[in-house]
Design a protein around this motif. Structure first.
Motif, mmCIF file in Angstrom:
data_model
loop_
_atom_site.group_PDB
_atom_site.id
_atom_site.type_symbol
_atom_site.label_atom_id
_atom_site.label_comp_id
_atom_site.label_asym_id
_atom_site.label_seq_id
_atom_site.Cartn_x
_atom_site.Cartn_y
_atom_site.Cartn_z
ATOM 1 N N UNK A 1 0.831 -1.188 0.000
ATOM 2 C CA UNK A 1 0.000 0.000 0.000
ATOM 3 C C UNK A 1 0.874 1.249 0.000
ATOM 4 N N UNK A 2 1.793 1.356 0.936
ATOM 5 C CA UNK A 2 2.614 2.567 1.022
ATOM 6 C C UNK A 2 3.417 2.788 -0.255
ATOM 7 N N UNK A 3 3.960 1.722 -0.802
ATOM 8 C CA UNK A 3 4.742 1.830 -2.033
ATOM 9 C C UNK A 3 3.867 2.356 -3.172
ATOM 10 N N UNK A 4 2.660 1.824 -3.302
ATOM 11 C CA UNK A 4 1.750 2.261 -4.353
ATOM 12 C C UNK A 4 1.367 3.716 -4.215
ATOM 13 N N UNK A 5 1.131 4.158 -2.993
ATOM 14 C CA UNK A 5 0.776 5.556 -2.770
ATOM 15 C C UNK A 5 1.963 6.472 -3.088
ATOM 16 N N UNK A 6 3.139 6.064 -2.632
ATOM 17 C CA UNK A 6 4.337 6.873 -2.877
ATOM 18 C C UNK A 6 4.608 6.987 -4.377
ATOM 19 N N UNK A 7 4.489 5.874 -5.112
ATOM 20 C CA UNK A 7 4.729 5.881 -6.555
ATOM 21 C C UNK A 7 3.769 6.812 -7.291
ATOM 22 N N UNK A 11 0.093 11.785 -0.804
ATOM 23 C CA UNK A 11 0.606 11.938 0.561
ATOM 24 C C UNK A 11 -0.207 11.085 1.538
ATOM 25 N N UNK A 12 0.454 10.597 2.569
ATOM 26 C CA UNK A 12 -0.239 9.787 3.566
ATOM 27 C C UNK A 12 0.444 9.911 4.916
ATOM 28 N N UNK A 13 -0.297 9.549 5.954
ATOM 29 C CA UNK A 13 0.228 9.459 7.313
ATOM 30 C C UNK A 13 -0.010 8.035 7.762
ATOM 31 N N UNK A 14 1.028 7.356 8.217
ATOM 32 C CA UNK A 14 0.935 5.972 8.657
ATOM 33 C C UNK A 14 0.759 5.955 10.167
ATOM 34 N N UNK A 22 -3.550 5.766 18.288
ATOM 35 C CA UNK A 22 -4.148 5.429 17.004
ATOM 36 C C UNK A 22 -5.376 4.547 17.105
ATOM 37 N N UNK A 23 -5.344 3.582 18.014
ATOM 38 C CA UNK A 23 -6.446 2.631 18.161
ATOM 39 C C UNK A 23 -7.763 3.333 18.488
ATOM 40 N N UNK A 24 -7.770 4.178 19.497
ATOM 41 C CA UNK A 24 -8.998 4.858 19.912
ATOM 42 C C UNK A 24 -9.546 5.715 18.781
ATOM 43 N N UNK A 44 -6.433 -0.300 7.294
ATOM 44 C CA UNK A 44 -7.616 0.545 7.393
ATOM 45 C C UNK A 44 -7.151 1.919 6.926
ATOM 46 N N UNK A 45 -7.847 2.460 5.937
ATOM 47 C CA UNK A 45 -7.398 3.694 5.301
ATOM 48 C C UNK A 45 -8.503 4.749 5.366
ATOM 49 N N UNK A 46 -8.129 5.952 5.736
ATOM 50 C CA UNK A 46 -9.048 7.092 5.724
ATOM 51 C C UNK A 46 -8.676 7.951 4.521
ATOM 52 N N UNK A 47 -9.587 8.030 3.566
ATOM 53 C CA UNK A 47 -9.361 8.853 2.380
ATOM 54 C C UNK A 47 -10.463 9.900 2.323
ATOM 55 N N UNK A 48 -10.081 11.146 2.528
ATOM 56 C CA UNK A 48 -11.064 12.238 2.479
ATOM 57 C C UNK A 48 -12.267 11.956 3.379
ATOM 58 N N UNK A 49 -11.996 11.487 4.590
ATOM 59 C CA UNK A 49 -12.999 11.198 5.628
ATOM 60 C C UNK A 49 -13.853 9.972 5.324
#
Length: 66
Positions: A1-7, A11-14, A22-24, A44-49
């Motif tokens: 996932x991170x590699x695909x986003x970077x390519x 931008x992302x925050x892990x 992070x859990x809560x 689990x990914x949050x994209x534009x809420x």
């Protein structure tokens, strides 16, 4: 996932969701979205809420670029 986003220049925050803080944060948002917090696949990914569970990179990129 991170590699695909970077390519693709997305931008992302892990965050680690196995423990707080992070859990809560993520579990609260997953519950609001109607996602089972006892049985789910990573990532689990949050994209534009919008919370996505185990999406492929192209789906995340498409949602990000909307």
């Amino acid at each position: 996932m991170r590699k695909g986003l970077k390519e693709r220049g997305v931008p992302y925050v892990w965050k680690i969701i196995d423990e707080d803080p992070g859990r809560t944060e993520v579990f609260s948002r997953m519950k609001q979205a109607g996602i089972d917090t006892w049985n789910f696949l990573l990532p689990v990914v949050d994209v534009n809420a919008e919370i996505l569970v185990h999406p492929e990179s192209p789906i995340v990129v498409a949602k990000y670029r909307l």
